[in-house]
Motif scaffolding. Structure first.
Motif, PDB file in Angstrom:
ATOM      1  N   LEU A  59       0.813  -1.216   0.000  1.00  0.00           N
ATOM      2  CA  LEU A  59       0.000   0.000   0.000  1.00  0.00           C
ATOM      3  C   LEU A  59       0.854   1.277   0.000  1.00  0.00           C
ATOM      4  CD1 LEU A  59      -2.941   0.932  -0.024  1.00  0.00           C
ATOM      5  CD2 LEU A  59      -2.802   1.060   2.452  1.00  0.00           C
ATOM      6  N   PRO A  60       1.709   1.489   0.995  1.00  0.00           N
ATOM      7  CA  PRO A  60       2.470   2.742   0.968  1.00  0.00           C
ATOM      8  C   PRO A  60       3.527   2.783  -0.142  1.00  0.00           C
ATOM      9  CG  PRO A  60       2.714   1.665   3.096  1.00  0.00           C
ATOM     10  CD  PRO A  60       1.938   0.762   2.218  1.00  0.00           C
ATOM     11  N   LEU A  61       4.227   1.680  -0.349  1.00  0.00           N
ATOM     12  CA  LEU A  61       5.278   1.699  -1.361  1.00  0.00           C
ATOM     13  C   LEU A  61       4.702   1.690  -2.769  1.00  0.00           C
ATOM     14  CD1 LEU A  61       7.951  -0.648   0.223  1.00  0.00           C
ATOM     15  CD2 LEU A  61       7.863   1.836   0.207  1.00  0.00           C
ATOM     16  N   GLY A  62       3.526   1.088  -2.933  1.00  0.00           N
ATOM     17  CA  GLY A  62       2.887   1.104  -4.244  1.00  0.00           C
ATOM     18  C   GLY A  62       2.309   2.459  -4.595  1.00  0.00           C
ATOM     19  N   LEU A  63       1.866   3.188  -3.582  1.00  0.00           N
ATOM     20  CA  LEU A  63       1.317   4.520  -3.813  1.00  0.00           C
ATOM     21  C   LEU A  63       2.396   5.594  -3.878  1.00  0.00           C
ATOM     22  CD1 LEU A  63      -1.844   4.418  -1.549  1.00  0.00           C
ATOM     23  CD2 LEU A  63      -1.719   4.192  -4.024  1.00  0.00           C
ATOM     24  N   LEU A  64       3.616   5.247  -3.570  1.00  0.00           N
ATOM     25  CA  LEU A  64       4.704   6.226  -3.574  1.00  0.00           C
ATOM     26  C   LEU A  64       4.913   6.874  -4.939  1.00  0.00           C
ATOM     27  CD1 LEU A  64       6.768   7.467  -1.686  1.00  0.00           C
ATOM     28  CD2 LEU A  64       8.324   5.620  -2.268  1.00  0.00           C
ATOM     29  N   PRO A  65       4.934   6.133  -6.047  1.00  0.00           N
ATOM     30  CA  PRO A  65       5.084   6.811  -7.350  1.00  0.00           C
ATOM     31  C   PRO A  65       3.924   7.775  -7.645  1.00  0.00           C
ATOM     32  CG  PRO A  65       5.536   4.483  -7.587  1.00  0.00           C
ATOM     33  CD  PRO A  65       4.999   4.679  -6.199  1.00  0.00           C
ATOM     34  N   LEU A  66       2.702   7.390  -7.256  1.00  0.00           N
ATOM     35  CA  LEU A  66       1.564   8.279  -7.465  1.00  0.00           C
ATOM     36  C   LEU A  66       1.715   9.547  -6.632  1.00  0.00           C
ATOM     37  CD1 LEU A  66      -1.240   8.687  -8.750  1.00  0.00           C
ATOM     38  CD2 LEU A  66      -2.182   7.563  -6.725  1.00  0.00           C
ATOM     39  N   LEU A  67       2.143   9.403  -5.401  1.00  0.00           N
ATOM     40  CA  LEU A  67       2.365  10.556  -4.529  1.00  0.00           C
ATOM     41  C   LEU A  67       3.414  11.484  -5.116  1.00  0.00           C
ATOM     42  CD1 LEU A  67       2.045  11.976  -1.704  1.00  0.00           C
ATOM     43  CD2 LEU A  67       3.963  10.542  -0.990  1.00  0.00           C
ATOM     44  N   LEU A  68       4.489  10.926  -5.626  1.00  0.00           N
ATOM     45  CA  LEU A  68       5.544  11.765  -6.190  1.00  0.00           C
ATOM     46  C   LEU A  68       5.100  12.416  -7.500  1.00  0.00           C
ATOM     47  CD1 LEU A  68       8.658   9.560  -5.424  1.00  0.00           C
ATOM     48  CD2 LEU A  68       7.947  11.653  -4.284  1.00  0.00           C
ATOM     49  N   ARG A  69       4.231  11.747  -8.225  1.00  0.00           N
ATOM     50  CA  ARG A  69       3.731  12.322  -9.478  1.00  0.00           C
ATOM     51  C   ARG A  69       2.786  13.485  -9.202  1.00  0.00           C
ATOM     52  NH1 ARG A  69       4.831  13.627 -14.367  1.00  0.00           N
ATOM     53  NH2 ARG A  69       3.098  13.444 -15.808  1.00  0.00           N
ATOM     54  N   PRO A  81      14.084  17.773  -6.392  1.00  0.00           N
ATOM     55  CA  PRO A  81      14.123  18.378  -5.054  1.00  0.00           C
ATOM     56  C   PRO A  81      14.626  17.400  -3.994  1.00  0.00           C
ATOM     57  CG  PRO A  81      11.993  18.718  -6.082  1.00  0.00           C
ATOM     58  CD  PRO A  81      12.758  17.797  -6.961  1.00  0.00           C
ATOM     59  N   LEU A  82      15.155  17.954  -2.949  1.00  0.00           N
ATOM     60  CA  LEU A  82      15.704  17.152  -1.857  1.00  0.00           C
ATOM     61  C   LEU A  82      14.623  16.303  -1.185  1.00  0.00           C
ATOM     62  CD1 LEU A  82      18.236  16.547  -0.207  1.00  0.00           C
ATOM     63  CD2 LEU A  82      17.620  18.442   1.288  1.00  0.00           C
ATOM     64  N   ALA A  83      13.403  16.795  -1.130  1.00  0.00           N
ATOM     65  CA  ALA A  83      12.311  16.044  -0.489  1.00  0.00           C
ATOM     66  C   ALA A  83      12.053  14.733  -1.220  1.00  0.00           C
ATOM     67  CB  ALA A  83      11.056  16.896  -0.441  1.00  0.00           C
ATOM     68  N   VAL A  84      12.171  14.719  -2.533  1.00  0.00           N
ATOM     69  CA  VAL A  84      11.956  13.488  -3.297  1.00  0.00           C
ATOM     70  C   VAL A  84      13.022  12.459  -2.938  1.00  0.00           C
ATOM     71  CG1 VAL A  84      11.902  12.499  -5.613  1.00  0.00           C
ATOM     72  CG2 VAL A  84      10.757  14.668  -5.159  1.00  0.00           C
ATOM     73  N   TRP A  85      14.260  12.897  -2.838  1.00  0.00           N
ATOM     74  CA  TRP A  85      15.338  11.970  -2.465  1.00  0.00           C
ATOM     75  C   TRP A  85      15.121  11.441  -1.055  1.00  0.00           C
ATOM     76  CZ3 TRP A  85      18.074   9.685  -5.867  1.00  0.00           C
ATOM     77  CH2 TRP A  85      18.353  10.314  -7.073  1.00  0.00           C
ATOM     78  N   PHE A  86      14.636  12.289  -0.162  1.00  0.00           N
ATOM     79  CA  PHE A  86      14.369  11.833   1.199  1.00  0.00           C
ATOM     80  C   PHE A  86      13.260  10.785   1.215  1.00  0.00           C
ATOM     81  CE2 PHE A  86      11.983  12.117   5.171  1.00  0.00           C
ATOM     82  CZ  PHE A  86      12.984  11.784   6.063  1.00  0.00           C
ATOM     83  N   VAL A  87      12.172  11.042   0.488  1.00  0.00           N
ATOM     84  CA  VAL A  87      11.043  10.105   0.462  1.00  0.00           C
ATOM     85  C   VAL A  87      11.463   8.781  -0.171  1.00  0.00           C
ATOM     86  CG1 VAL A  87       8.773   9.698  -0.571  1.00  0.00           C
ATOM     87  CG2 VAL A  87       9.270  11.879   0.525  1.00  0.00           C
ATOM     88  N   PRO A  92      11.392   5.035   3.602  1.00  0.00           N
ATOM     89  CA  PRO A  92      10.837   3.679   3.651  1.00  0.00           C
ATOM     90  C   PRO A  92      11.565   2.727   4.600  1.00  0.00           C
ATOM     91  CG  PRO A  92      11.132   4.378   1.374  1.00  0.00           C
ATOM     92  CD  PRO A  92      11.785   5.389   2.231  1.00  0.00           C
ATOM     93  N   TYR A  93      12.828   2.963   4.875  1.00  0.00           N
ATOM     94  CA  TYR A  93      13.604   1.972   5.619  1.00  0.00           C
ATOM     95  C   TYR A  93      13.202   1.789   7.075  1.00  0.00           C
ATOM     96  CZ  TYR A  93      16.160   1.563   1.385  1.00  0.00           C
ATOM     97  OH  TYR A  93      16.468   1.342   0.078  1.00  0.00           O
ATOM     98  N   PRO A  94      12.907   2.830   7.828  1.00  0.00           N
ATOM     99  CA  PRO A  94      12.400   2.571   9.187  1.00  0.00           C
ATOM    100  C   PRO A  94      11.094   1.787   9.178  1.00  0.00           C
ATOM    101  CG  PRO A  94      13.123   4.843   9.017  1.00  0.00           C
ATOM    102  CD  PRO A  94      13.184   4.264   7.638  1.00  0.00           C
ATOM    103  N   ALA A  95      10.227   2.069   8.207  1.00  0.00           N
ATOM    104  CA  ALA A  95       8.976   1.322   8.110  1.00  0.00           C
ATOM    105  C   ALA A  95       9.254  -0.137   7.757  1.00  0.00           C
ATOM    106  CB  ALA A  95       8.065   1.961   7.063  1.00  0.00           C
ATOM    107  N   LEU A  96      10.186  -0.385   6.848  1.00  0.00           N
ATOM    108  CA  LEU A  96      10.539  -1.761   6.483  1.00  0.00           C
ATOM    109  C   LEU A  96      11.089  -2.524   7.680  1.00  0.00           C
ATOM    110  CD1 LEU A  96      12.211  -1.235   2.998  1.00  0.00           C
ATOM    111  CD2 LEU A  96      10.008  -2.288   3.463  1.00  0.00           C
ATOM    112  N   LEU A  97      11.942  -1.872   8.457  1.00  0.00           N
ATOM    113  CA  LEU A  97      12.504  -2.529   9.647  1.00  0.00           C
ATOM    114  C   LEU A  97      11.424  -2.812  10.692  1.00  0.00           C
ATOM    115  CD1 LEU A  97      15.864  -0.589  10.053  1.00  0.00           C
ATOM    116  CD2 LEU A  97      15.558  -2.985   9.411  1.00  0.00           C
ATOM    117  N   ALA A  98      10.525  -1.866  10.903  1.00  0.00           N
ATOM    118  CA  ALA A  98       9.463  -2.068  11.889  1.00  0.00           C
ATOM    119  C   ALA A  98       8.513  -3.184  11.457  1.00  0.00           C
ATOM    120  CB  ALA A  98       8.690  -0.764  12.099  1.00  0.00           C
ATOM    121  N   ILE A  99       8.142  -3.207  10.193  1.00  0.00           N
ATOM    122  CA  ILE A  99       7.246  -4.251   9.699  1.00  0.00           C
ATOM    123  C   ILE A  99       7.931  -5.613   9.759  1.00  0.00           C
ATOM    124  CG2 ILE A  99       6.075  -5.108   7.620  1.00  0.00           C
ATOM    125  CD1 ILE A  99       5.503  -2.137   6.947  1.00  0.00           C
ATOM    126  N   GLY A 100       9.211  -5.661   9.418  1.00  0.00           N
ATOM    127  CA  GLY A 100       9.951  -6.928   9.491  1.00  0.00           C
ATOM    128  C   GLY A 100      10.066  -7.444  10.917  1.00  0.00           C
TER     129      GLY A 100
END
Length: 123
Positions: A59-69, A81-87, A92-100
């Protein structure tokens, strides 16, 4: 009541070799139906946890391209922009670690729950 003996975990990488202290027994014993039910419940719990994790990731990672678009970029310059590189690179990595970590705890809880409810008889 004393402490119950917990069976030792073994990593099986092949057939047991004679002479290393293990014996190979090929006995055919009927499996009690309640152990089939317990294994079925474990499989359903593990499947539910896996589908939950898949949903939390897709859900979040699949919607990420739509959000950036849809996100208004500051100017149409070729620079990103720097915000795109941050996103894309950091968020995603803290969320990936928490979900794992959640999934590993859930899977271990499911397995220990099965072992507590249906002890396995050792020959």
């Amino acid at each position: 009541m004393g402490a119950e003996s917990v069976p030792r975990r073994e990593v099986v990488t092949g057939r047991p070799r004679p002479g290393n202290g293990t014996t190979l027994r090929l006995e055919s014993r009927p499996v009690p139906p309640e152990s089939d039910v317990a294994v079925s419940r474990l499989m359903h719990r593990q499947l539910r946890a896996a589908l939950t994790v898949t949903g939390l990731l897709v859900l979040p990672l699949g919607l990420l391209p739509l959000l950036l678009r849809l996100a208004p970029l500051t100017g149409m310059a070729p620079r990103v922009p720097l915000a795109v590189w941050f996103v894309l690179g950091v968020a995603p990595y803290p969320a990936l670690l928490a979900i794992g970590a959640w999934y590993v705890r859930r899977a271990e809880r499911n397995e220990t729950g099965l072992a507590a409810r249906a002890p396995v008889e050792r020959p």
